[in-house]
Design a protein around this motif. Sequence first.
Motif, PDB file in Angstrom:
ATOM      1  N   GLY A 106      35.032  31.040  37.484  1.00 51.89           N
ATOM      2  CA  GLY A 106      35.032  29.637  37.879  1.00 51.89           C
ATOM      3  C   GLY A 106      35.366  29.508  39.348  1.00 51.89           C
ATOM      4  N   ILE A 107      35.213  28.329  39.879  1.00 56.49           N
ATOM      5  CA  ILE A 107      35.424  28.104  41.307  1.00 56.49           C
ATOM      6  C   ILE A 107      36.877  28.294  41.717  1.00 56.49           C
ATOM      7  N   LYS A 108      37.807  28.127  40.796  1.00 48.73           N
ATOM      8  CA  LYS A 108      39.224  28.266  41.144  1.00 48.73           C
ATOM      9  C   LYS A 108      39.806  29.616  40.742  1.00 48.73           C
ATOM     10  N   VAL A 109      38.963  30.561  40.363  1.00 53.33           N
ATOM     11  CA  VAL A 109      39.431  31.887  39.972  1.00 53.33           C
ATOM     12  C   VAL A 109      40.026  32.584  41.182  1.00 53.33           C
ATOM     13  N   ARG A 110      41.160  33.214  40.956  1.00 51.85           N
ATOM     14  CA  ARG A 110      41.876  33.855  42.049  1.00 51.85           C
ATOM     15  C   ARG A 110      42.133  35.317  41.721  1.00 51.85           C
ATOM     16  N   PRO A 111      41.606  36.245  42.498  1.00 57.29           N
ATOM     17  CA  PRO A 111      41.913  37.654  42.264  1.00 57.29           C
ATOM     18  C   PRO A 111      43.415  37.895  42.399  1.00 57.29           C
ATOM     19  N   ALA A 112      43.920  38.888  41.676  1.00 61.58           N
ATOM     20  CA  ALA A 112      45.350  39.216  41.726  1.00 61.58           C
ATOM     21  C   ALA A 112      45.514  40.643  42.236  1.00 61.58           C
ATOM     22  N   ILE A 113      46.350  40.805  43.253  1.00 64.34           N
ATOM     23  CA  ILE A 113      46.645  42.120  43.823  1.00 64.34           C
ATOM     24  C   ILE A 113      47.866  42.686  43.111  1.00 64.34           C
ATOM     25  N   SER A 114      47.775  43.951  42.699  1.00 64.83           N
ATOM     26  CA  SER A 114      48.914  44.587  42.031  1.00 64.83           C
ATOM     27  C   SER A 114      50.085  44.711  43.003  1.00 64.83           C
ATOM     28  N   PRO A 115      51.320  44.746  42.481  1.00 63.92           N
ATOM     29  CA  PRO A 115      52.501  44.807  43.353  1.00 63.92           C
ATOM     30  C   PRO A 115      52.511  46.011  44.302  1.00 63.92           C
ATOM     31  N   ASP A 116      51.917  47.141  43.871  1.00 67.53           N
ATOM     32  CA  ASP A 116      51.862  48.323  44.744  1.00 67.53           C
ATOM     33  C   ASP A 116      50.635  48.308  45.663  1.00 67.53           C
ATOM     34  N   GLU A 117      49.849  47.246  45.568  1.00 68.49           N
ATOM     35  CA  GLU A 117      48.655  47.042  46.380  1.00 68.49           C
ATOM     36  C   GLU A 117      47.598  48.122  46.165  1.00 68.49           C
ATOM     37  N   ALA A 118      47.612  48.733  44.983  1.00 73.04           N
ATOM     38  CA  ALA A 118      46.628  49.759  44.653  1.00 73.04           C
ATOM     39  C   ALA A 118      45.377  49.161  44.014  1.00 73.04           C
ATOM     40  N   TYR A 119      45.523  47.998  43.351  1.00 70.16           N
ATOM     41  CA  TYR A 119      44.414  47.421  42.595  1.00 70.16           C
ATOM     42  C   TYR A 119      44.299  45.913  42.815  1.00 70.16           C
ATOM     43  N   VAL A 120      43.107  45.408  42.573  1.00 70.15           N
ATOM     44  CA  VAL A 120      42.889  43.969  42.527  1.00 70.15           C
ATOM     45  C   VAL A 120      42.123  43.684  41.240  1.00 70.15           C
ATOM     46  N   ALA A 121      42.551  42.663  40.520  1.00 75.02           N
ATOM     47  CA  ALA A 121      41.907  42.261  39.270  1.00 75.02           C
ATOM     48  C   ALA A 121      41.332  40.864  39.434  1.00 75.02           C
ATOM     49  N   CYS A 122      40.208  40.625  38.753  1.00 74.83           N
ATOM     50  CA  CYS A 122      39.597  39.303  38.812  1.00 74.83           C
ATOM     51  C   CYS A 122      38.883  39.012  37.502  1.00 74.83           C
TER      52      CYS A 122
END
Length: 131
Positions: free
Chosen positions: A55-71
């Motif tokens: 959706g238009i308001k979907v926000r990717p999330a960065i893992s706390p260790d900055e190794a991954y991004v999820a969407c």
Amino acid sequence: KQITKLHQAQVASVQASPSGQLMVTSGKDNCIKVVDLSTFDVLRSLEAPGFRLGGIKVRPAISPDEAYVACGAYDGKVHVWNLTTGEKAAESPLGGEKGGGHKSSVLACAWSPAGSTLITGDQKGDIVAWN
């Protein structure tokens, strides 16, 4: 500083990494961009075959260790990319009668503070915790 034409369509979201060194953006062009905040250089463009934002308001999330991004995606899947390599690290299964995933567009993703769990929410109000 300013970045113009980062996406080929409307920017949907912007999120800074926990360290403040990176930024990830999502756009209606169904692409996630990883940007170095000190130089404003685009480090990666994260895409996957068939990936469409949930959706238009979907926000990717960065893992706390900055190794991954999820969407989250329109089809109910959750995609996870390795931030260093840009390679797809994981993709969730679709939901079904036996569970295991979402049955509608995934709109929200958040990592636990330890980074061991990814929590996702969908358009119909369901929440899934992934280990």
